[in-house]
Design a protein around this motif. Structure first.
Motif, PDB file in Angstrom:
ATOM      1  N   GLU A 113       0.852  -1.193   0.000  1.00 20.68           N
ATOM      2  CA  GLU A 113       0.000   0.000   0.000  1.00 20.68           C
ATOM      3  C   GLU A 113       0.885   1.239   0.000  1.00 20.68           C
ATOM      4  O   GLU A 113       1.875   1.308   0.735  1.00 20.68           O
ATOM      5  N   SER A 114       0.561   2.194  -0.836  1.00 15.59           N
ATOM      6  CA  SER A 114       1.316   3.443  -0.844  1.00 15.59           C
ATOM      7  C   SER A 114       0.973   4.252   0.396  1.00 15.59           C
ATOM      8  O   SER A 114      -0.189   4.590   0.625  1.00 15.59           O
ATOM      9  N   GLU A 115       1.983   4.561   1.168  1.00 12.21           N
ATOM     10  CA  GLU A 115       1.765   5.339   2.388  1.00 12.21           C
ATOM     11  C   GLU A 115       1.219   6.721   2.066  1.00 12.21           C
ATOM     12  O   GLU A 115       0.384   7.258   2.801  1.00 12.21           O
ATOM     13  N   ARG A 116       1.666   7.261   0.943  1.00 20.57           N
ATOM     14  CA  ARG A 116       1.247   8.608   0.565  1.00 20.57           C
ATOM     15  C   ARG A 116      -0.101   8.616  -0.165  1.00 20.57           C
ATOM     16  O   ARG A 116      -0.979   9.417   0.134  1.00 20.57           O
ATOM     17  N   MET A 117      -0.278   7.715  -1.149  1.00 22.16           N
ATOM     18  CA  MET A 117      -1.440   7.755  -2.021  1.00 22.16           C
ATOM     19  C   MET A 117      -2.610   6.907  -1.541  1.00 22.16           C
ATOM     20  O   MET A 117      -3.745   7.077  -1.995  1.00 22.16           O
ATOM     21  N   LYS A 118      -2.334   5.926  -0.668  1.00 22.22           N
ATOM     22  CA  LYS A 118      -3.373   5.051  -0.098  1.00 22.22           C
ATOM     23  C   LYS A 118      -4.025   4.160  -1.146  1.00 22.22           C
ATOM     24  O   LYS A 118      -5.196   3.794  -1.024  1.00 22.22           O
ATOM     25  N   TYR A 119      -3.261   3.806  -2.183  1.00 25.98           N
ATOM     26  CA  TYR A 119      -3.701   2.808  -3.152  1.00 25.98           C
ATOM     27  C   TYR A 119      -2.785   1.599  -3.058  1.00 25.98           C
ATOM     28  O   TYR A 119      -1.621   1.696  -2.677  1.00 25.98           O
ATOM     29  N   ARG A 120      -3.330   0.453  -3.438  1.00 28.74           N
ATOM     30  CA  ARG A 120      -2.552  -0.759  -3.622  1.00 28.74           C
ATOM     31  C   ARG A 120      -2.790  -1.232  -5.059  1.00 28.74           C
ATOM     32  O   ARG A 120      -3.913  -1.146  -5.567  1.00 28.74           O
ATOM     33  N   ILE A 121      -1.741  -1.726  -5.716  1.00 29.81           N
ATOM     34  CA  ILE A 121      -1.830  -2.141  -7.114  1.00 29.81           C
ATOM     35  C   ILE A 121      -1.693  -3.658  -7.219  1.00 29.81           C
ATOM     36  O   ILE A 121      -0.846  -4.263  -6.566  1.00 29.81           O
ATOM     37  N   ARG A 122      -2.541  -4.243  -8.053  1.00 28.86           N
ATOM     38  CA  ARG A 122      -2.437  -5.666  -8.348  1.00 28.86           C
ATOM     39  C   ARG A 122      -2.200  -5.820  -9.847  1.00 28.86           C
ATOM     40  O   ARG A 122      -2.804  -5.117 -10.659  1.00 28.86           O
ATOM     41  N   LYS A 123      -1.300  -6.735 -10.211  1.00 32.20           N
ATOM     42  CA  LYS A 123      -1.007  -7.012 -11.618  1.00 32.20           C
ATOM     43  C   LYS A 123      -1.216  -8.500 -11.874  1.00 32.20           C
ATOM     44  O   LYS A 123      -0.620  -9.340 -11.206  1.00 32.20           O
ATOM     45  N   GLU A 124      -2.065  -8.788 -12.857  1.00 30.45           N
ATOM     46  CA  GLU A 124      -2.355 -10.174 -13.211  1.00 30.45           C
ATOM     47  C   GLU A 124      -1.961 -10.418 -14.664  1.00 30.45           C
ATOM     48  O   GLU A 124      -2.402  -9.688 -15.562  1.00 30.45           O
ATOM     49  N   PHE A 125      -1.131 -11.420 -14.887  1.00 38.73           N
ATOM     50  CA  PHE A 125      -0.644 -11.760 -16.219  1.00 38.73           C
ATOM     51  C   PHE A 125      -1.224 -13.118 -16.617  1.00 38.73           C
ATOM     52  O   PHE A 125      -1.048 -14.107 -15.909  1.00 38.73           O
ATOM     53  N   LYS A 126      -1.918 -13.138 -17.764  1.00 38.09           N
ATOM     54  CA  LYS A 126      -2.513 -14.380 -18.244  1.00 38.09           C
ATOM     55  C   LYS A 126      -2.134 -14.611 -19.696  1.00 38.09           C
ATOM     56  O   LYS A 126      -2.330 -13.739 -20.542  1.00 38.09           O
ATOM     57  N   VAL A 127      -1.616 -15.790 -19.965  1.00 36.12           N
ATOM     58  CA  VAL A 127      -1.316 -16.180 -21.331  1.00 36.12           C
ATOM     59  C   VAL A 127      -2.585 -16.737 -21.958  1.00 36.12           C
ATOM     60  O   VAL A 127      -3.186 -17.662 -21.438  1.00 36.12           O
ATOM     61  N   ASN A 128      -2.993 -16.154 -23.080  1.00 43.22           N
ATOM     62  CA  ASN A 128      -4.186 -16.588 -23.800  1.00 43.22           C
ATOM     63  C   ASN A 128      -3.744 -17.082 -25.169  1.00 43.22           C
ATOM     64  O   ASN A 128      -3.648 -16.311 -26.128  1.00 43.22           O
ATOM     65  N   ALA A 129      -3.435 -18.383 -25.248  1.00 46.60           N
ATOM     66  CA  ALA A 129      -2.924 -18.947 -26.493  1.00 46.60           C
ATOM     67  C   ALA A 129      -3.971 -18.930 -27.594  1.00 46.60           C
ATOM     68  O   ALA A 129      -3.643 -18.819 -28.773  1.00 46.60           O
ATOM     69  N   ALA A 130      -5.246 -19.024 -27.233  1.00 48.10           N
ATOM     70  CA  ALA A 130      -6.310 -19.025 -28.239  1.00 48.10           C
ATOM     71  C   ALA A 130      -6.348 -17.713 -29.009  1.00 48.10           C
ATOM     72  O   ALA A 130      -6.600 -17.689 -30.212  1.00 48.10           O
ATOM     73  N   ASP A 131      -6.104 -16.595 -28.299  1.00 45.10           N
ATOM     74  CA  ASP A 131      -6.115 -15.277 -28.945  1.00 45.10           C
ATOM     75  C   ASP A 131      -4.716 -14.764 -29.239  1.00 45.10           C
ATOM     76  O   ASP A 131      -4.552 -13.652 -29.754  1.00 45.10           O
ATOM     77  N   ASN A 132      -3.683 -15.535 -28.882  1.00 45.33           N
ATOM     78  CA  ASN A 132      -2.292 -15.143 -29.131  1.00 45.33           C
ATOM     79  C   ASN A 132      -1.936 -13.827 -28.446  1.00 45.33           C
ATOM     80  O   ASN A 132      -1.293 -12.959 -29.025  1.00 45.33           O
ATOM     81  N   VAL A 133      -2.380 -13.666 -27.211  1.00 46.22           N
ATOM     82  CA  VAL A 133      -2.069 -12.463 -26.448  1.00 46.22           C
ATOM     83  C   VAL A 133      -1.637 -12.843 -25.035  1.00 46.22           C
ATOM     84  O   VAL A 133      -1.964 -13.917 -24.533  1.00 46.22           O
TER      85      VAL A 133
END
Length: 299
Positions: A113-133
């Motif tokens: 959590e950012s002490e100054r901004m009070k946000y927390r960031i989540r990053k999710e990475f998913k391989v989608n072979a069907a769409d090639n992305v």
């Protein structure tokens, strides 16, 4: 200890990708995680801001490998920038992320959590072979006791090596106006960094995609198409930044400016694609056609 998880999928789509998806973790070493999808690989550094450090087709790299700070890889910030100014918020940009999940074609990271901004960031990475992305979903979590407004912002650095940047937008709405290095043709607007001895920041109302062609590779980013009223104040759906020394370029996209109640979450996805391009690195129907193929747009 090194751990490798392999998932075989039936690939559907472009022939340049094979069916194998691999997530390699280097736990107890340097905190780097690698996603593979056929000939494409993406390296994420959980120990240093959850940055995307590398994005390759075979052994060819598309994003900046500069050693200077704030000039390499791909990162994530909250928008508008005027709320935090500079430097980037360390909890999002540089500090370690917790690895919440790493299995098959899925990697989930969460920031402090950012002490100054009070946000927390989540990053999710998913391989989608069907769409090639590789789909990267960013989540902003409001950890404060106040109702806040915020927008998501992805920043991807590339080397200033003569690469061609292009997207779909009305050219008369691009600011600053009158740049000679912009041209509109073949259903897109095209930009190469000019030589003006100053930092350059371009703002445009795009159509949900941003592409970059360099050294025989084409990178395409897809994201939500915003109306002109949706970006954060003073910001834009598509932005391009070139530093004064012309040593690197930032390819930037932003999501909608959103109201978050205490504990509320904003989710925003950018779909990354990378493929070889054998044609000339000049504005052309062939490049636009390649982007449309990635986007699965007819015509």
């Amino acid at each position: 200890m090194k751990r490798t998880i392999v998932l075989f999928l039936m690939a559907v789509g472009m022939s340049y990708l094979s069916a194998q998806t691999v997530v390699t973790t280097q736990e107890g070493n340097d905190g780097k995680y690698v996603l593979y999808m056929g000939d494409v690989s993406m390296t994420i550094d959980a120990a240093h801001g959850g940055k995307i450090l590398s994005y390759k087709y075979k052994d060819k790299e598309i994003i900046s490998q500069s050693s200077w700070r704030e000039s390499f890889g791909s990162t994530f910030w909250t928008s508008p920038q005027k709320e935090w100014n500079w430097p980037p918020v360390p909890e999002y940009d540089k500090n370690p992320y917790t690895v919440d999940e790493c299995s098959d074609s899925h990697l989930l990271l969460t920031s402090q959590e950012s002490e100054r901004m009070k946000y927390r960031i989540r990053k999710e990475f998913k391989v989608n072979a069907a769409d090639n992305v590789i789909a990267v979903t960013y989540t902003i979590i409001n950890e404060s006791n106040e109702t806040r407004q915020v927008a998501p912002w992805e920043i991807t650095r590339v080397a200033n090596d003569g690469g061609l940047i292009f997207f779909d937008a009305p050219i008369d709405g691009i600011t600053p106006a009158g740049l000679l290095s912009f041209e509109a043709k073949e259903g897109a607007v095209w930009y190469r960094a000019d030589e003006a001895p100053q930092n350059r920041k371009i703002n445009a109302d795009g159509k949900g995609w941003l592409a970059y062609c360099s050294n025989g590779l084409l990178m395409v980013k897809q994201f939500d198409d915003l109306t002109p009223e949706q970006p954060a104040p003073g910001e834009a759906e598509i932005q391009v930044y070139v530093n004064m020394r012309k040593t690197y370029i930032e390819l930037e996209s932003q999501g909608a400016y959103t109201t978050l109640e205490p504990g509320g979450q904003l989710h925003w996805t950018v779909r990354w694609s990378l493929l070889p391009f054998e044609g000339e690195n000049t504005p052309s129907k062939a490049l636009v056609k390649a982007v449309k193929k990635v986007k699965k747009v007819k015509g």
